[in-house]
Write a protein that holds these residues in place. Structure first.
Motif, PDB file in Angstrom:
ATOM      1  N   LEU A   6       0.820  -1.116  -0.025  1.00  0.00           N
ATOM      2  CA  LEU A   6      -0.013  -0.286   0.162  1.00  0.00           C
ATOM      3  C   LEU A   6       0.949   1.268  -0.102  1.00  0.00           C
ATOM      4  O   LEU A   6       1.700   1.480   1.003  1.00  0.00           O
ATOM      5  N   LEU A   7       0.959   2.201  -1.033  1.00  0.00           N
ATOM      6  CA  LEU A   7       1.614   3.010  -1.364  1.00  0.00           C
ATOM      7  C   LEU A   7       1.009   4.311  -1.200  1.00  0.00           C
ATOM      8  O   LEU A   7       0.034   4.851  -1.762  1.00  0.00           O
ATOM      9  N   ILE A   8       1.415   5.277  -0.153  1.00  0.00           N
ATOM     10  CA  ILE A   8       0.637   6.478   0.337  1.00  0.00           C
ATOM     11  C   ILE A   8       1.340   7.778  -0.062  1.00  0.00           C
ATOM     12  O   ILE A   8       2.689   7.735   0.260  1.00  0.00           O
ATOM     13  N   PRO A   9       0.720   8.543  -0.464  1.00  0.00           N
ATOM     14  CA  PRO A   9       1.556  10.003  -0.966  1.00  0.00           C
ATOM     15  C   PRO A   9       1.779  10.687   0.469  1.00  0.00           C
ATOM     16  O   PRO A   9       1.192  10.690   1.481  1.00  0.00           O
ATOM     17  N   GLY A  23      -0.884   2.948   8.334  1.00  0.00           N
ATOM     18  CA  GLY A  23      -1.009   1.799   7.664  1.00  0.00           C
ATOM     19  C   GLY A  23      -0.271   1.714   6.265  1.00  0.00           C
ATOM     20  O   GLY A  23      -0.359   0.667   5.528  1.00  0.00           O
ATOM     21  N   ALA A  24       0.302   2.831   5.798  1.00  0.00           N
ATOM     22  CA  ALA A  24       1.453   2.671   4.689  1.00  0.00           C
ATOM     23  C   ALA A  24       2.626   1.432   4.803  1.00  0.00           C
ATOM     24  O   ALA A  24       3.111   1.424   5.820  1.00  0.00           O
ATOM     25  N   THR A 262      -7.377   9.034   6.352  1.00  0.00           N
ATOM     26  CA  THR A 262      -8.355   8.325   6.181  1.00  0.00           C
ATOM     27  C   THR A 262      -8.417   7.407   5.192  1.00  0.00           C
ATOM     28  O   THR A 262      -8.774   6.140   5.309  1.00  0.00           O
ATOM     29  N   VAL A 263      -7.757   7.666   3.896  1.00  0.00           N
ATOM     30  CA  VAL A 263      -7.651   6.698   2.727  1.00  0.00           C
ATOM     31  C   VAL A 263      -6.565   5.629   3.195  1.00  0.00           C
ATOM     32  O   VAL A 263      -6.947   4.380   2.916  1.00  0.00           O
ATOM     33  N   ALA A 264      -5.590   5.932   3.721  1.00  0.00           N
ATOM     34  CA  ALA A 264      -4.512   4.964   4.204  1.00  0.00           C
ATOM     35  C   ALA A 264      -5.209   3.793   5.357  1.00  0.00           C
ATOM     36  O   ALA A 264      -5.067   2.658   4.997  1.00  0.00           O
ATOM     37  N   SER A 290     -18.144   4.035   3.963  1.00  0.00           N
ATOM     38  CA  SER A 290     -18.704   4.927   4.820  1.00  0.00           C
ATOM     39  C   SER A 290     -17.079   5.864   5.104  1.00  0.00           C
ATOM     40  O   SER A 290     -17.471   7.045   5.110  1.00  0.00           O
ATOM     41  N   GLU A 291     -16.277   5.326   5.451  1.00  0.00           N
ATOM     42  CA  GLU A 291     -14.917   6.090   5.844  1.00  0.00           C
ATOM     43  C   GLU A 291     -14.302   6.555   4.781  1.00  0.00           C
ATOM     44  O   GLU A 291     -13.871   7.790   4.940  1.00  0.00           O
ATOM     45  N   ILE A 292     -14.345   6.104   3.675  1.00  0.00           N
ATOM     46  CA  ILE A 292     -13.559   6.509   2.386  1.00  0.00           C
ATOM     47  C   ILE A 292     -14.482   7.884   1.855  1.00  0.00           C
ATOM     48  O   ILE A 292     -13.936   8.840   1.519  1.00  0.00           O
TER      49      ILE A 292
END
Length: 411
Positions: A6-9, A23-24, A262-264, A290-292
């Protein structure tokens, strides 16, 4: 099954730390030059070093973007920048230009190199070419379907990695190669200075009637003719895995810590749930959705993954985001008396109900019992951004928790 990433900016050091906490598996960021997000805060070399140390202590990788389409004048600076990166020691560079790639191979021969989506990677022949040049990973063009990605997976070496976007803003232009910004205001999107003219409102002017503006309509839908929806594949993680994708990439190096958290957190839980049990993943789908929806977004689409997008992937009547929650701050410390230290991002007041968002997936509603400034003076509200405050939320907040407020009307 292939190992999933999972790759996060991250657009700043604080956001990098948030991505890691929430969580990244890996984080990507831009340095002060040669990345495609010149308007992002971006990182100094010292900040990159601190970010890499923070991430590596927690088993998370850090990739640096150097993915502009370089001109002649850029190349000497690229060489100097890559010399500086010898000491910074990221886990990989993300590159789109063959000339920049050649410089990286010369100056950083042991560095892992990834090929950006900006390089128009639409077929397995392109993947094999970059593999032959020494690239470890290639990011798919956004114009590919999952069926096409799966065919690429079948025809490239097992140790070559595929990275694909799973969530975030979409570009109207082919593989992000847009000329509108350069044409209108002289700021080149392909060198990191995009002004996002795809989000502007357009009208038609007939040449013999200067100054007489006629709105552009797509039937009754409005005038934002280039404005695309955001990609969201939270409901299709099984198909992404089946296609043979190694790295699920979130778009958004100019987003807030609330968006990134939120997204991660949502995709982390969805991926982990699916790997534990497809049934668990299906059971929790409403929670993911719901979370996204609690971070800013423009409406969602699955992009090109299942078909060639039609008019329904565009938003014609507005260029504004849906904003259901407001970011108030991140808990930086907790005092002995239980008050939490935050740098305030948006106004809030004593007596309001806020939500403590925790990395483990819990959301705790709390009333703001009291607010004090740095000198210990009680205040009723916090109107000034970046003001350091101490907030009484009860004893449930911990370092790294995010404080947010719902803007949705109660049923």
């Amino acid at each position: 099954m292939r190992k999933l990433e999972l790759l996060i900016p991250a657009g700043s050091l604080d956001v990098l730390k948030t991505a890691v906490i929430y969580g990244a598996d890996a984080v990507y960021l831009g340095g002060e030059a040669f990345g495609l997000r010149a308007k992002a805060k971006n990182f100094t070399n010292e900040e990159i070093k601190e970010g890499i140390a923070f991430a590596h202590e927690r088993g998370v990788k850090v990739y640096i973007t150097a993915n502009i389409l370089a001109h002649n004048d850029d190349l000497p600076g690229v060489e100097q920048y890559f010399e500086e990166l010898k000491e910074v020691k990221p886990d990989a560079l993300i590159i789109s230009d063959p000339g920049v790639f050649a410089i990286a191979k010369k100056i950083l021969p042991d560095m892992e190199l990834h090929i950006s989506t900006q390089a128009n990677n639409t077929n397995y022949g392109t993947y094999l070419f970059w593999y032959g040049q020494g690239a470890k990973r290639v990011v798919t063009a956004r114009e590919l379907s999952l069926a096409e990605i799966k065919e690429i997976r079948e025809k490239i070496p097992e140790d070559m990695e595929i990275e694909s976007f799973i969530h975030g803003a979409m570009c109207i232009s082919y593989s992000g190669r847009c000329l509108l910004s350069n044409y209108f205001v002289g700021r080149d999107a392909n060198q990191g200075a995009c002004t996002h003219p795809c989000r502007w409102k357009y009208s038609v002017v007939e040449e013999t009637r200067p100054g007489e503006y006629m709105p552009v309509y797509e039937n009754e839908r409005g005038t934002y003719i280039f404005n695309s929806k955001d990609l969201c594949m939270i409901e299709h993680i099984p198909e992404m895995i089946d296609a043979g994708i190694d790295s699920f990439k979130i778009e958004g190096r100019m987003k807030t810590a609330l968006y990134v958290a939120t997204v991660a957190r949502t995709y982390r839980k969805a991926i982990d749930d699916y790997l534990k049990s497809p049934e668990l993943y299906r059971e929790n789908m409403e929670w993911y959705k719901s979370e996204i929806g609690k971070c800013t977004y423009r409406e969602f689409t699955t992009g090109f993954y299942f078909h060639k997008p039609d008019a329904m992937t565009q938003i014609y009547d507005s260029n504004t985001y849906v904003k259901n929650y407001t970011y108030l701050g991140t808990v930086e410390a907790v005092r002995e008396d239980g008050l939490v230290r935050i740098e305030q991002k948006n106004k809030f007041s004593v007596g309001e109900t806020v939500e403590i968002m925790k990395p483990d997936g819990r959301n705790l509603e709390k009333e703001v019992a009291a607010i004090c400034d740095e000198e210990g003076n009680p205040v009723e509200s916090a109107p000034h951004p970046k003001q350091v405050l101490y907030v009484d939320l009860g004893a449930d907040a911990e370092c790294g928790d995010i404080i947010r407020r719902s803007e949705m009307e109660a049923d």
